[in-house]
Design a protein around this motif. Structure first.
Motif, PDB file in Angstrom:
ATOM      1  N   GLY A 165       0.818  -1.212   0.000  1.00  0.00           N
ATOM      2  CA  GLY A 165       0.000   0.000   0.000  1.00  0.00           C
ATOM      3  C   GLY A 165       0.850   1.261   0.000  1.00  0.00           C
ATOM      4  N   ALA A 166       1.928   1.249   0.778  1.00  0.00           N
ATOM      5  CA  ALA A 166       2.824   2.406   0.830  1.00  0.00           C
ATOM      6  C   ALA A 166       3.518   2.617  -0.513  1.00  0.00           C
ATOM      7  N   CYS A 167       3.909   1.534  -1.156  1.00  0.00           N
ATOM      8  CA  CYS A 167       4.546   1.640  -2.470  1.00  0.00           C
ATOM      9  C   CYS A 167       3.567   2.246  -3.473  1.00  0.00           C
ATOM     10  N   ALA A 168       2.333   1.769  -3.461  1.00  0.00           N
ATOM     11  CA  ALA A 168       1.318   2.311  -4.365  1.00  0.00           C
ATOM     12  C   ALA A 168       1.050   3.780  -4.065  1.00  0.00           C
ATOM     13  N   LEU A 169       1.004   4.132  -2.780  1.00  0.00           N
ATOM     14  CA  LEU A 169       0.792   5.528  -2.403  1.00  0.00           C
ATOM     15  C   LEU A 169       1.940   6.408  -2.872  1.00  0.00           C
ATOM     16  N   GLY A 170       3.171   5.944  -2.698  1.00  0.00           N
ATOM     17  CA  GLY A 170       4.330   6.692  -3.176  1.00  0.00           C
ATOM     18  C   GLY A 170       4.295   6.902  -4.668  1.00  0.00           C
ATOM     19  N   PHE A 171       3.905   5.867  -5.391  1.00  0.00           N
ATOM     20  CA  PHE A 171       3.791   5.967  -6.850  1.00  0.00           C
ATOM     21  C   PHE A 171       2.718   6.989  -7.221  1.00  0.00           C
ATOM     22  N   TRP A 172       1.601   6.925  -6.514  1.00  0.00           N
ATOM     23  CA  TRP A 172       0.497   7.845  -6.786  1.00  0.00           C
ATOM     24  C   TRP A 172       0.881   9.296  -6.454  1.00  0.00           C
TER      25      TRP A 172
END
Length: 111
Positions: A102-109
């Motif tokens: 989730g954190a990786c996806a948030l960082g990407f977003w």
């Protein structure tokens, strides 16, 4: 040159991981490795951020592979998961994986 950048990034990330993880592991809770969870989640966020920024090869080697690779830890995660036992270890593994992805996806977003 790329290998040197990876080494330089890891030379910053690994000691920082040690300081952060050891500051929280065993102090916040008696058994739950909060520090290792924190570095893995923060490192995953940063890796997502760096990936989305489409950095140059040299910057990706320094920040992504070097720093994030040195800052996060799979080995401590694996050992701590085993040491926590079947129930708590499974909860720790699932929470780490879900939060890190989730954190990786948030960082990407965010990027």
């Amino acid at each position: 040159m790329t290998a040197l950048l990876v080494v330089l990034g890891a030379a910053v990330g690994a000691p920082l991981r040690y300081v952060v993880a050891s500051s929280f592991d065993g102090r916040v809770t008696d058994r739950f490795p909060v520090g290792t969870l924190a570095v893995n989640v923060v490192g995953s966020f940063l890796l997502g951020l760096f990936s989305a920024l489409a950095l140059s090869d040299h910057a990706a080697a320094l920040l992504g592979t070097g720093f994030c690779g040195g800052f996060t830890t799979y080995s401590a995660f694996a050992v701590q998961t085993h040491d926590l036992g079947p129930r708590t270890g499974a909860a720790y593994a699932v929470s780490t994986i879900v939060l890190a992805l989730g954190a990786c996806a948030l960082g990407f977003w965010v990027a």
